[in-house]
Structure formats: structure tokens, C-alpha cells
Design a protein around this motif. Sequence first.
Motif, PDB file in Angstrom:
ATOM      1  N   UNK A 142       0.797  -1.320  -0.116  1.00 22.09           N
ATOM      2  CA  UNK A 142       0.003  -0.101   0.002  1.00 22.09           C
ATOM      3  C   UNK A 142       0.900   1.410  -0.049  1.00 22.09           C
ATOM      4  N   UNK A 143       1.797   1.559   0.757  1.00 20.56           N
ATOM      5  CA  UNK A 143       2.699   2.541   0.836  1.00 20.56           C
ATOM      6  C   UNK A 143       3.549   2.889  -0.500  1.00 20.56           C
ATOM      7  N   UNK A 144       3.882   1.799  -1.014  1.00 24.32           N
ATOM      8  CA  UNK A 144       4.589   1.842  -2.352  1.00 24.32           C
ATOM      9  C   UNK A 144       3.685   2.354  -3.372  1.00 24.32           C
ATOM     10  N   UNK A 145       2.424   1.536  -3.196  1.00 21.86           N
ATOM     11  CA  UNK A 145       1.444   1.999  -4.375  1.00 21.86           C
ATOM     12  C   UNK A 145       0.994   3.382  -4.447  1.00 21.86           C
ATOM     13  N   UNK A 146       0.773   3.851  -3.037  1.00 19.79           N
ATOM     14  CA  UNK A 146       0.666   5.286  -2.886  1.00 19.79           C
ATOM     15  C   UNK A 146       1.488   6.164  -3.631  1.00 19.79           C
ATOM     16  N   UNK A 147       2.885   6.088  -3.571  1.00 19.65           N
ATOM     17  CA  UNK A 147       4.038   6.751  -4.164  1.00 19.65           C
ATOM     18  C   UNK A 147       3.757   6.578  -5.569  1.00 19.65           C
ATOM     19  N   UNK A 148       3.653   5.560  -6.070  1.00 19.65           N
ATOM     20  CA  UNK A 148       3.447   5.289  -7.457  1.00 19.65           C
ATOM     21  C   UNK A 148       2.299   6.078  -8.231  1.00 19.65           C
ATOM     22  N   UNK A 149       1.235   5.837  -7.776  1.00 18.48           N
ATOM     23  CA  UNK A 149      -0.018   6.352  -8.339  1.00 18.48           C
ATOM     24  C   UNK A 149      -0.154   7.720  -8.813  1.00 18.48           C
ATOM     25  N   UNK A 150       0.276   8.655  -8.286  1.00 17.06           N
ATOM     26  CA  UNK A 150       0.487  10.065  -8.760  1.00 17.06           C
ATOM     27  C   UNK A 150       1.079  10.144  -9.942  1.00 17.06           C
ATOM     28  N   UNK A 151       2.013   9.392 -10.319  1.00 17.64           N
ATOM     29  CA  UNK A 151       2.945   9.373 -11.617  1.00 17.64           C
ATOM     30  C   UNK A 151       1.831   9.304 -12.785  1.00 17.64           C
ATOM     31  N   UNK A 152       1.098   7.832 -12.455  1.00 17.51           N
ATOM     32  CA  UNK A 152       0.098   7.570 -13.347  1.00 17.51           C
ATOM     33  C   UNK A 152      -1.107   8.668 -13.426  1.00 17.51           C
ATOM     34  N   UNK A 153      -1.446   9.204 -12.479  1.00 14.12           N
ATOM     35  CA  UNK A 153      -2.685  10.133 -12.527  1.00 14.12           C
ATOM     36  C   UNK A 153      -2.431  11.297 -13.073  1.00 14.12           C
ATOM     37  N   UNK A 154      -1.014  11.783 -13.228  1.00 15.02           N
ATOM     38  CA  UNK A 154      -0.710  13.104 -13.741  1.00 15.02           C
ATOM     39  C   UNK A 154      -0.380  12.862 -15.349  1.00 15.02           C
ATOM     40  N   UNK A 155      -0.211  11.531 -15.662  1.00 11.73           N
ATOM     41  CA  UNK A 155       0.163  11.313 -17.005  1.00 11.73           C
ATOM     42  C   UNK A 155      -1.210  10.799 -17.766  1.00 11.73           C
ATOM     43  N   UNK A 156      -2.248  10.567 -17.189  1.00  9.68           N
ATOM     44  CA  UNK A 156      -3.478  10.237 -17.501  1.00  9.68           C
ATOM     45  C   UNK A 156      -4.572  11.224 -17.490  1.00  9.68           C
ATOM     46  N   UNK A 157      -4.059  12.340 -17.196  1.00  5.51           N
ATOM     47  CA  UNK A 157      -5.136  13.595 -17.058  1.00  5.51           C
ATOM     48  C   UNK A 157      -4.341  14.736 -17.410  1.00  5.51           C
ATOM     49  N   UNK A 158      -5.070  16.047 -17.439  1.00  8.65           N
ATOM     50  CA  UNK A 158      -4.271  17.191 -17.620  1.00  8.65           C
ATOM     51  C   UNK A 158      -3.971  17.202 -19.176  1.00  8.65           C
ATOM     52  N   UNK A 159      -2.724  17.750 -19.510  1.00  5.04           N
ATOM     53  CA  UNK A 159      -2.159  17.900 -20.855  1.00  5.04           C
ATOM     54  C   UNK A 159      -2.075  16.780 -21.528  1.00  5.04           C
ATOM     55  N   UNK A 160      -1.691  15.592 -20.968  1.00  2.00           N
ATOM     56  CA  UNK A 160      -1.690  14.339 -21.708  1.00  2.00           C
ATOM     57  C   UNK A 160      -3.088  14.057 -22.076  1.00  2.00           C
ATOM     58  N   UNK A 161      -4.117  14.221 -21.288  1.00  6.42           N
ATOM     59  CA  UNK A 161      -5.374  14.011 -21.867  1.00  6.42           C
ATOM     60  C   UNK A 161      -5.640  14.748 -23.102  1.00  6.42           C
ATOM     61  N   UNK A 162      -5.412  16.009 -23.028  1.00  5.80           N
ATOM     62  CA  UNK A 162      -5.876  17.033 -24.166  1.00  5.80           C
ATOM     63  C   UNK A 162      -5.225  16.360 -25.666  1.00  5.80           C
ATOM     64  N   UNK A 163      -3.919  16.130 -25.582  1.00  4.11           N
ATOM     65  CA  UNK A 163      -3.339  15.606 -26.910  1.00  4.11           C
ATOM     66  C   UNK A 163      -3.738  14.152 -27.090  1.00  4.11           C
ATOM     67  N   UNK A 164      -4.475  13.402 -26.403  1.00  2.00           N
ATOM     68  CA  UNK A 164      -4.883  12.131 -26.773  1.00  2.00           C
ATOM     69  C   UNK A 164      -5.577  11.903 -27.792  1.00  2.00           C
TER      70      UNK A 164
END
Length: 505
Positions: A142-164
Motif C-alpha cells: 500500500x505505501x509503495x502503491x501510493x507513491x507510484x499512483x500520482x505519476x500515473x494520475x498526472x500522465x493520464x489527465x491534464x495535458x496528456x489527456x488533451x493531446x490524446x
Amino acid sequence: MFSGETLLEILNPMHYISHVVPEVSPTATVSLLLITCILLLVRSYEETSTIPGPGYCMGLGPLLSYCRFLWTGIGNAANYYNNLYGDFVRVWINGEETLIISKSSATFHVMKHGHYISRFGSTLGLQCVGMNENGIIFNSNPSLWKEIRPYFSKALSGPGLVQTTELCIKSTIKYLSRLKEVTAENGNVNVLTLMRLIMLDASNNLFLRIPLDVSEREITLKIQKYFDAWQALLLKPDIFFKISWMYNKYEKAAKDLKEAIEKLIEKKRQKLSTAERLEENMDFASELIFAQNRGDLTADNVNQCILEMLIAAPDTMSVSLYFMLMLIAQHPTVEAKIMEEIKAVIGDREIQSPDMQNLKVVESVIYESMRYQPVVDVVMRKALADDVIDGYYVRKGTNIILNLGRMHRDEYFPKPNEFSLENFQKNVPYRYFQPFGFGPRACAGKYIAMVMMKAMLVTVLKRYRVQTIMGRCLENVQNNNDLAIHPDETQSSMEMVFLPRNGSL
């Protein structure tokens, strides 16, 4: 004839034990006492369990339920027990108590609470595919998963979502122009391979942006074999991994893909080290590589995260699009509604990001396809704390299988066993329909996935009318129901006819 005293002596267990024990060896005495204790524990265990399901039966119940999961697959076994015992069932997987849930209220409870963010599975199996405390898909730390998830959330939203949208259109057109490469001699298109190539190209352009050093077909084949290995090893007992002739092929499949992705990541590292302007090269892979350079993440974790980001769409989403095209081809009235909406909203131009919210029919078709023919129809979790779910006491460490595929056919929908847009004529409360899950461990890519599927589906349908091969139907194509289901991997099962549309819309 027995006398009264003799009969009482026979019926008195203490009389029996006191006469027998002195006559047997100490080893036999201990064994007898152990067996008695075990029987008493088994009886006590069964009497205190109020959850429906197969009986313990001195260990036979756990053995049989585990064998069923190994033999038939997770989805089929979950459906079997839910159909037999109801929507809340207790079974055992590898000796661990496991609950199979297909009730919306209980599913909602599990997804909502933070003490169900961990998954379960074979540690050795997950180590083989690199997912044990690495990546995001089956990382149960759980602790490691919580560290990793923000990298995915950032890439899969915001500017990345706009150019998809733009990138998905570009990838779709690229491979539609090379349709002959996936077309058989009889003129039929291998649609699943086509979708995998499009998805891989789009994912690479979004998250890694490194030219592939091998053919796209080779990479997609490695991805397919990797997923097959993951699915095959997920619940295997530890003894399986000591049988080399059975285990080696899965180990090789995982190793082949990991090595191919690691070569691409090394190229990305070299590109970043020589770049004059880093901001032009920032993407998901870059963020992770810099996190490793800072000491925030290990190299293995970075490689696994990038691998999982690149393979998720080419497997699950490509199969989803394959089934969508199959269902559209089988329902001409649905196709007519889609084309009418495309003409009204988009016209002759290509689809654009602002169009997404106006494509209501396309969205309903995607949702209904994911409900009627799910690609991933079970969610696996583990309880990190004691809890009560729908009145049933759940101990810490209990495995949870959420049977979403069955839930989507048992509750709320007016035509649950049909492919019908009537099932989404009005907004469906999210507690009754969870193709991406929700809560703290919901799919991080659920929004970008909808954009990708809409963009690719519209781009294909604007150019081609898709037909199934004469005499084939979906029930004949799909004969499995598992964690990550695939069509029957034969050439004919994946083929459809692509007919160019006359004129532009």
C-alpha cells in the motif's frame, strides 16, 4: 445380549479412552488426540461461519474450490459459486478464505473504503511477471502503491489527456492506411491485431515516445504472451514454480517483454541525457526516470511502471474495441444511430476533443459493450482490516473477488441479457455499473480510456463499415470468462470484413 452396566460402559467415551490409551503406544495416543482436536476445530469453524458457500469438510472444500479456480479460471469459478450460492459466497483459494461478491451494495462498500486497496495473488507468480511490489496493476504494497499512483494520475489527465484525441486519430489513420498488412488472402481483416497495433502506437506516442527497435507485430505478440503468463501464474501454488517444464515458458514470455521494454527505456535515458531542452521531452517515462535519479524509485519499479503503461491499452482496450466492432456489426440499427450522430456532431472533419461530450450514442455503445461483453469482469482485493460487509463479518487478510460481470447482468438494467442501448437510455448510478471501478483504487486511466476508444472507434467507422464473417456470432467467438479474457486466438475468430464507406460524411 449386553447387560445394563456393559451397555453404559460402551456408551461412555471416557471409559473407552481410559481402557484403550494405556494399551497403545505414546505415538498413537498423540495422533488420536491431535485428530480429535482437529475434528473439534473443524466443527467449530464450520458452525461459526454464516456466509453461504461450500462446506469445509475436513479440508476437502478448500481443496475443491481452489482446484476449480485453477482449472476453469477466475471468472468462470466466480460465476459458478455465485450462481450456486448467491451473491455473497465464501470459498478458499490456496487455503485462504476468499469472498466472491456480486451484489452492488457490497461491491460499493469494498471499492469505497481505503482498507481494500491491496490485491492478492501468488507471490512467486507476480514476481515472475515483475508485479510483486512493483508497478501499479497488482502492487499490493500500500505505501509503495501510493507513491507510484500520482505519476500515473498526472500522465493520464491534464495535458496528456488533451493531446490524446489527436494522437489516437493519427495512430488509427496510420494503420488503416496499412490495412493490407493485417488482411488475409480472403480479404478478411484481423481486427484484434489491427487494434493492438493502433493501441501500441498511441500508447508509445503518449507515454514513452521512442521509436520501436523491433517490428510492431513482434512487440504486440510479446505483450499478448506476457498477459497470458500473468493470467496463468496469478493463482498458482508455490509447488508449480518448482516444475521447470511447466513454468519456464511463462518465465520466458515475461522475460522477453521486459527485456524489450528495458531496451526502449535505456534509449529514453540516453535521449534525456543529451537533450538541450528537457521540457520538450517530459512525459510519463521521463518523470519516472528522473524520480529514479533522485532516489525516489528503484530501477525495477520504474521499468515495471513504464511496461504496464505501455501494455495496458494494447491488451485490454484493444480487445474491448474488437468486441465493440463485433457487436456493432451484428446490430445494424445501432450502427445507423452511431453514423447519424457522427454526421450531426462531426460531419466530414476528424473528431476533436470538444466533440467527446456530444457523442452520447457512441458513449452508450462503449458502455453497453463493456457491460455486455466485459474484458475484465472481476476485481481482486484483500481486506487490510476487520470489517462488516452487508452484515457479514470479514476478517483482516480475507481475499475479495468482486464479480462485476455478474453484477452488471443481475441488477438495475432493463435488458440485462441483451446488447441494447436501452440499458443506457438514462444515467446509470455508478454503484450499479463499474467497468473501471471507483474509490481509492479505481482505474487511473478511466477518463483517457474513454477518449481513446471514442477517437479510434469514430475514426474507423467514418471510413469503413465492418461486417462479421457470415455465420459467426459473438457467442461462438468468446468462450472464456476470466481476469483478462481474450477471443479464441485463431485467425478466423478475429477476422471481420472492412467495407470502405462511399463518400465522406
